[in-house]
Design a protein around this motif. Structure first.
Motif, PDB file in Angstrom:
ATOM      1  N   LYS A  97       0.847  -1.192   0.000  1.00 51.24           N
ATOM      2  CA  LYS A  97       0.000   0.000   0.000  1.00 51.24           C
ATOM      3  C   LYS A  97       0.886   1.247   0.000  1.00 51.24           C
ATOM      4  CE  LYS A  97      -3.633   0.054   2.631  1.00 51.24           C
ATOM      5  NZ  LYS A  97      -4.510   0.142   3.833  1.00 51.24           N
ATOM      6  N   LEU A  98       0.589   2.139  -0.902  1.00 47.37           N
ATOM      7  CA  LEU A  98       1.305   3.416  -0.963  1.00 47.37           C
ATOM      8  C   LEU A  98       0.332   4.502  -0.533  1.00 47.37           C
ATOM      9  CD1 LEU A  98       4.072   4.585  -1.865  1.00 47.37           C
ATOM     10  CD2 LEU A  98       3.084   4.913  -4.131  1.00 47.37           C
ATOM     11  N   THR A  99       0.651   5.170   0.556  1.00 46.79           N
ATOM     12  CA  THR A  99      -0.263   6.168   1.126  1.00 46.79           C
ATOM     13  C   THR A  99       0.327   7.561   0.955  1.00 46.79           C
ATOM     14  OG1 THR A  99      -0.878   4.524   2.778  1.00 46.79           O
ATOM     15  CG2 THR A  99      -1.560   6.796   3.192  1.00 46.79           C
ATOM     16  N   PHE A 100      -0.461   8.396   0.299  1.00 43.96           N
ATOM     17  CA  PHE A 100      -0.018   9.781   0.063  1.00 43.96           C
ATOM     18  C   PHE A 100      -0.718  10.718   1.036  1.00 43.96           C
ATOM     19  CE2 PHE A 100       0.016   7.704  -4.113  1.00 43.96           C
ATOM     20  CZ  PHE A 100       1.321   7.929  -4.501  1.00 43.96           C
ATOM     21  N   GLN A 101      -0.021  11.737   1.493  1.00 44.22           N
ATOM     22  CA  GLN A 101      -0.659  12.812   2.256  1.00 44.22           C
ATOM     23  C   GLN A 101      -0.151  14.120   1.692  1.00 44.22           C
ATOM     24  OE1 GLN A 101       0.022  12.050   6.437  1.00 44.22           O
ATOM     25  NE2 GLN A 101      -2.156  11.589   6.665  1.00 44.22           N
ATOM     26  N   ASN A 102      -1.110  14.923   1.288  1.00 41.77           N
ATOM     27  CA  ASN A 102      -0.767  16.249   0.745  1.00 41.77           C
ATOM     28  C   ASN A 102       0.215  16.185  -0.421  1.00 41.77           C
ATOM     29  OD1 ASN A 102      -2.390  17.697   2.543  1.00 41.77           O
ATOM     30  ND2 ASN A 102      -0.810  17.530   4.128  1.00 41.77           N
ATOM     31  N   ILE A 103       0.004  15.224  -1.281  1.00 41.97           N
ATOM     32  CA  ILE A 103       0.856  15.196  -2.477  1.00 41.97           C
ATOM     33  C   ILE A 103       0.357  16.289  -3.425  1.00 41.97           C
ATOM     34  CG2 ILE A 103      -0.524  13.353  -3.559  1.00 41.97           C
ATOM     35  CD1 ILE A 103       1.991  12.478  -5.023  1.00 41.97           C
ATOM     36  N   LYS A 104       1.281  17.059  -3.908  1.00 42.60           N
ATOM     37  CA  LYS A 104       0.925  18.170  -4.784  1.00 42.60           C
ATOM     38  C   LYS A 104       1.102  17.718  -6.232  1.00 42.60           C
ATOM     39  CE  LYS A 104       2.075  22.989  -5.615  1.00 42.60           C
ATOM     40  NZ  LYS A 104       3.085  24.037  -5.425  1.00 42.60           N
ATOM     41  N   ILE A 105       0.006  17.721  -6.972  1.00 45.16           N
ATOM     42  CA  ILE A 105       0.096  17.253  -8.362  1.00 45.16           C
ATOM     43  C   ILE A 105      -0.336  18.381  -9.299  1.00 45.16           C
ATOM     44  CG2 ILE A 105      -0.726  15.580 -10.046  1.00 45.16           C
ATOM     45  CD1 ILE A 105      -1.264  13.671  -7.761  1.00 45.16           C
ATOM     46  N   GLU A 106       0.556  18.737 -10.182  1.00 44.62           N
ATOM     47  CA  GLU A 106       0.229  19.733 -11.211  1.00 44.62           C
ATOM     48  C   GLU A 106       0.561  19.132 -12.564  1.00 44.62           C
ATOM     49  OE1 GLU A 106       1.202  24.035  -9.329  1.00 44.62           O
ATOM     50  OE2 GLU A 106       2.892  22.720  -9.685  1.00 44.62           O
ATOM     51  N   LYS A 107      -0.308  19.403 -13.502  1.00 45.43           N
ATOM     52  CA  LYS A 107      -0.074  18.834 -14.823  1.00 45.43           C
ATOM     53  C   LYS A 107       1.244  19.313 -15.427  1.00 45.43           C
ATOM     54  CE  LYS A 107      -4.419  17.236 -16.568  1.00 45.43           C
ATOM     55  NZ  LYS A 107      -5.473  17.342 -17.571  1.00 45.43           N
ATOM     56  N   ASN A 108       1.959  18.368 -15.988  1.00 46.23           N
ATOM     57  CA  ASN A 108       3.214  18.656 -16.690  1.00 46.23           C
ATOM     58  C   ASN A 108       4.271  19.313 -15.830  1.00 46.23           C
ATOM     59  OD1 ASN A 108       2.260  17.574 -19.143  1.00 46.23           O
ATOM     60  ND2 ASN A 108       1.111  19.469 -19.491  1.00 46.23           N
ATOM     61  N   ASN A 109       4.179  19.085 -14.538  1.00 46.12           N
ATOM     62  CA  ASN A 109       5.180  19.640 -13.636  1.00 46.12           C
ATOM     63  C   ASN A 109       5.650  18.524 -12.714  1.00 46.12           C
ATOM     64  OD1 ASN A 109       6.805  21.349 -12.193  1.00 46.12           O
ATOM     65  ND2 ASN A 109       5.138  22.112 -10.895  1.00 46.12           N
ATOM     66  N   GLU A 110       6.852  18.058 -12.924  1.00 41.73           N
ATOM     67  CA  GLU A 110       7.349  16.974 -12.079  1.00 41.73           C
ATOM     68  C   GLU A 110       7.557  17.489 -10.667  1.00 41.73           C
ATOM     69  OE1 GLU A 110      10.126  13.702 -13.470  1.00 41.73           O
ATOM     70  OE2 GLU A 110      11.466  14.906 -12.219  1.00 41.73           O
ATOM     71  N   VAL A 111       6.986  16.769  -9.729  1.00 41.39           N
ATOM     72  CA  VAL A 111       7.083  17.211  -8.329  1.00 41.39           C
ATOM     73  C   VAL A 111       7.734  16.121  -7.495  1.00 41.39           C
ATOM     74  CG1 VAL A 111       5.060  18.718  -8.435  1.00 41.39           C
ATOM     75  CG2 VAL A 111       4.768  16.320  -7.813  1.00 41.39           C
ATOM     76  N   ASN A 112       8.363  16.559  -6.403  1.00 36.68           N
ATOM     77  CA  ASN A 112       8.890  15.600  -5.437  1.00 36.68           C
ATOM     78  C   ASN A 112       7.774  15.236  -4.473  1.00 36.68           C
ATOM     79  OD1 ASN A 112      11.570  15.680  -6.434  1.00 36.68           O
ATOM     80  ND2 ASN A 112      11.824  17.666  -5.432  1.00 36.68           N
ATOM     81  N   PHE A 113       7.707  14.019  -4.086  1.00 43.19           N
ATOM     82  CA  PHE A 113       6.679  13.631  -3.129  1.00 43.19           C
ATOM     83  C   PHE A 113       7.256  12.744  -2.033  1.00 43.19           C
ATOM     84  CE2 PHE A 113       5.978   9.132  -3.791  1.00 43.19           C
ATOM     85  CZ  PHE A 113       6.487   8.900  -5.051  1.00 43.19           C
ATOM     86  N   LYS A 114       6.504  12.717  -0.925  1.00 40.39           N
ATOM     87  CA  LYS A 114       6.815  11.765   0.143  1.00 40.39           C
ATOM     88  C   LYS A 114       5.562  10.947   0.380  1.00 40.39           C
ATOM     89  CE  LYS A 114      10.522  14.088   2.484  1.00 40.39           C
ATOM     90  NZ  LYS A 114      11.033  14.759   3.673  1.00 40.39           N
ATOM     91  N   ALA A 115       5.742   9.701   0.678  1.00 41.10           N
ATOM     92  CA  ALA A 115       4.594   8.826   0.908  1.00 41.10           C
ATOM     93  C   ALA A 115       5.015   7.748   1.898  1.00 41.10           C
ATOM     94  CB  ALA A 115       4.128   8.213  -0.406  1.00 41.10           C
ATOM     95  N   LYS A 116       4.019   6.986   2.333  1.00 46.18           N
ATOM     96  CA  LYS A 116       4.338   5.841   3.199  1.00 46.18           C
ATOM     97  C   LYS A 116       4.063   4.565   2.404  1.00 46.18           C
ATOM     98  CE  LYS A 116       3.513   7.932   7.726  1.00 46.18           C
ATOM     99  NZ  LYS A 116       4.947   8.094   7.995  1.00 46.18           N
ATOM    100  N   LEU A 117       5.030   3.673   2.419  1.00 43.33           N
ATOM    101  CA  LEU A 117       4.843   2.398   1.738  1.00 43.33           C
ATOM    102  C   LEU A 117       4.724   1.298   2.782  1.00 43.33           C
ATOM    103  CD1 LEU A 117       4.813   0.697  -0.912  1.00 43.33           C
ATOM    104  CD2 LEU A 117       7.294   0.476  -0.641  1.00 43.33           C
ATOM    105  N   THR A 118       3.642   0.536   2.691  1.00 48.51           N
ATOM    106  CA  THR A 118       3.485  -0.628   3.560  1.00 48.51           C
ATOM    107  C   THR A 118       3.738  -1.867   2.723  1.00 48.51           C
ATOM    108  OG1 THR A 118       1.775   0.568   4.759  1.00 48.51           O
ATOM    109  CG2 THR A 118       1.954  -1.792   5.189  1.00 48.51           C
ATOM    110  N   LEU A 119       4.742  -2.616   3.129  1.00 42.80           N
ATOM    111  CA  LEU A 119       5.169  -3.777   2.348  1.00 42.80           C
ATOM    112  C   LEU A 119       5.758  -4.804   3.304  1.00 42.80           C
ATOM    113  CD1 LEU A 119       5.912  -5.053  -0.489  1.00 42.80           C
ATOM    114  CD2 LEU A 119       8.052  -3.765  -0.355  1.00 42.80           C
TER     115      LEU A 119
END
Lengths: 364, 171
Positions: free
Chosen positions: B94-116
């Protein structure tokens, strides 16, 4: 004698490397072979792959081990060996003949001590009944290889020069006519370096020192660099400088193995040679291109085209061919290959031949 | 009054919480096997999930059925799923995102939690949403962080770091 020479030129290979596996992520040969340039005795991983990836049927547990599972390799001792036989057929306006014979029979042992591998084959010379040295003792390879670290290897001894595609068919027009045909192994010192993105081989070659002094064997320097492309394709460049008696040559080549969409692949090589003999300079060009399909497990149909012009100034030194073939690996240890070619040789006149062969290969 | 009306209208318009559903989702991983530097690739198309949020800020989860991973070699799949990922015990990642900022055609850095493999760890990478609403996220994990034994078979050992690529259409 002419027939024998022609037949020998048309025979497939005695080496044992399947460069198409590059398209499955095996960008260099060392996952499957003890030899850094491929061919010969298999690693335990290579044996597993022969069963899991390359064969139509898996067979029984342990089939991939030596002698169909009757023998087990150890960490420091690996067993190999090959038996190859062939049925050939050649037909043109002058000849219609078929032959069947054993091409190769040998065993190969690789022994490891610390970071050193000692590898040697022992067997007998194969070939048609007219082969002068048929059934004589033959050791195609014997060398010592030192794994300096994970990236660098040094090797000394007798083995195949690592030029171009290590294609399983030595009769390709980029092999035999350029001196890389059957039994062309020579004594070399070789440096090789591998990284996640590329590989480099540099070797100096002393020729076949077993041959009588009267025989002029080529001594050469070889450079081979290949770049891996997205872990599934490979593009390489190589150069060889060779001297033999009164002749010398520069040989340049490009080769590539490309993963294509929908389980197709391409492998190709093009070579250009400048040959100097006294005041005479001859330029040669040779190319081999194969398109294959890997969609059926263990069953690989392909199309091949080849072209050779031994002297670019003379049109009557051309050979070209188009062929269709299939390789089938029904079970680990077993391989069948069939190829049919339409071949045009231009000498004083154009000779068109139908060439076909069916090869059977069993590896220990 | 007119100004207040316009500002209120603007806020209402932009305060709509959007729910984006992932379709045609797929996951690919790339690992290296040493010492022969083989490329080991695996993939699955059983990825699902949603993103909820406002403007360009989203929360959400992507789930992957690990039993669906395919590396192209049956024995390797068997080892991967049963020996290393233990998919019977831990069937999903499971990949859980919080407050991921997504803009079209703009590569963004993100942080997430991965449960594996029963472990949850922070991961970070890059994400890009293109004009066709195709979301591509790319990050690396260290197998040891998730309690996964380093895979090894017949002299080939997988490198600790594995690259993971997540792709899907979000609408």
């Amino acid at each position: 004698m002419k027939r024998l020479i022609l037949l020998l030129l048309l025979l497939p290979n005695l080496s044992h490397a399947y460069v198409e596996n590059v398209t499955h992520g095996y960008v260099n040969c060392m996952a499957c072979h003890i030899s850094q340039s491929g061919g010969g005795v298999l690693s335990d991983y290579g044996r597993s792959l022969s069963k899991e990836l390359m064969s139509t049927w898996k067979g029984w547990d342990g089939i991939e081990k030596p002698v169909l599972g009757l023998v087990s390799n150890t960490e420091s001792l690996k067993l190999g060996g090959n038996f190859r036989s062939i049925q050939t057929h050649l037909k043109n306006d002058n000849i219609s003949q078929g032959k069947a014979f054993v091409m190769q029979q040998n065993i190969e042992i690789a022994a490891r001590y610390m970071d050193l591998w000692v590898v040697a084959t022992a067997g007998v010379q194969g070939g048609p009944s007219e082969t002068p040295t048929k059934n004589n003792f033959l050791s195609e390879r014997h060398y010592i290889s030192w794994d300096v670290n994970d990236e660098i290897k040094l090797r000394g001894g007798k083995f195949r020069r690592n030029y171009g595609l290590n294609d399983p068919t030595h009769t390709r027009l980029t092999k035999s006519p350029l001196g890389f045909g059957s039994n062309s192994e020579t004594y070399q010192l070789e440096f090789s370096k591998f990284s996640e993105t590329d590989e480099l081989f540099i070797a100096t070659d002393f020729g076949d020192i077993n041959k009588p002094k009267a025989t002029t064997t080529e001594k050469s320097f070889l450079f081979n660099y290949a770049r891996y492309i997205e872990g599934k394709s490979k593009l390489g460049f190589n150069y060889l400088y060779g001297e033999s008696g009164t002749t010398r040559r520069n040989l340049f080549g490009l080769y590539s193995i490309q993963k294509l969409p929908n389980d197709f692949y391409f492998k190709g090589e093009i070579d250009y040679q400048q040959n100097f003999s006294g005041d005479t300079k001859t330029n040669l060009i040779a190319t081999t291109n194969t398109f294959g399909y890997q969609g059926f497990k263990g069953f690989l149909p392909y199309l091949v085209t080849e072209f050779l012009q031994r002297d670019l100034k003379k049109h009557n030194t051309r050979t070209d061919l188009a062929g269709i073939g299939v390789q089938w690996f029904p079970l680990a240890h077993f391989e069948f290959q069939f190829e049919f070619q339409k071949r045009n040789d231009r000498t004083t006149r154009k000779i068109t031949s139908d060439v076909s062969w069916l090869m059977f290969h069993f590896f220990l | 009054m007119k100004k207040i009306y316009i500002v209120t209208l603007f806020l209402i318009t932009n305060a709509h919480a959007a729910t984006l559903t992932l379709s045609q989702g797929k996951v690919e991983f790339k690992a290296k096997g040493k010492p022969a530097l083989i490329s080991i690739d695996g993939r699955s198309t059983l990825l699902s999930g949603t993103l909820k949020g406002e403007k360009n800020q989203f929360d959400g989860e992507f789930d992957l059925e690990l039993a669906s991973l395919d590396t192209g070699i049956e024995l390797r799949d068997d080892h991967l799923k049963n020996k290393y990922l233990e998919v019977e015990k831990f069937p999903k990642a499971k990949l859980t995102f919080q407050n991921i900022k997504i803009e079209k055609n703009n590569e963004v850095n993100f942080k997430a939690k991965l449960t594996l493999h029963g472990h949850e760890k922070d991961v970070s990478g890059t994400a890009l949403l293109n004009d066709e609403n195709m979301l591509n996220a790319d990050f690396k994990i260290n197998l040891a962080d998730f309690g996964i034994e380093i895979p090894s078979f017949q002299g080939i050992t997988v490198a600790k770091e594995v690259r993971i690529m997540v792709q899907g259409t979000v609408k």
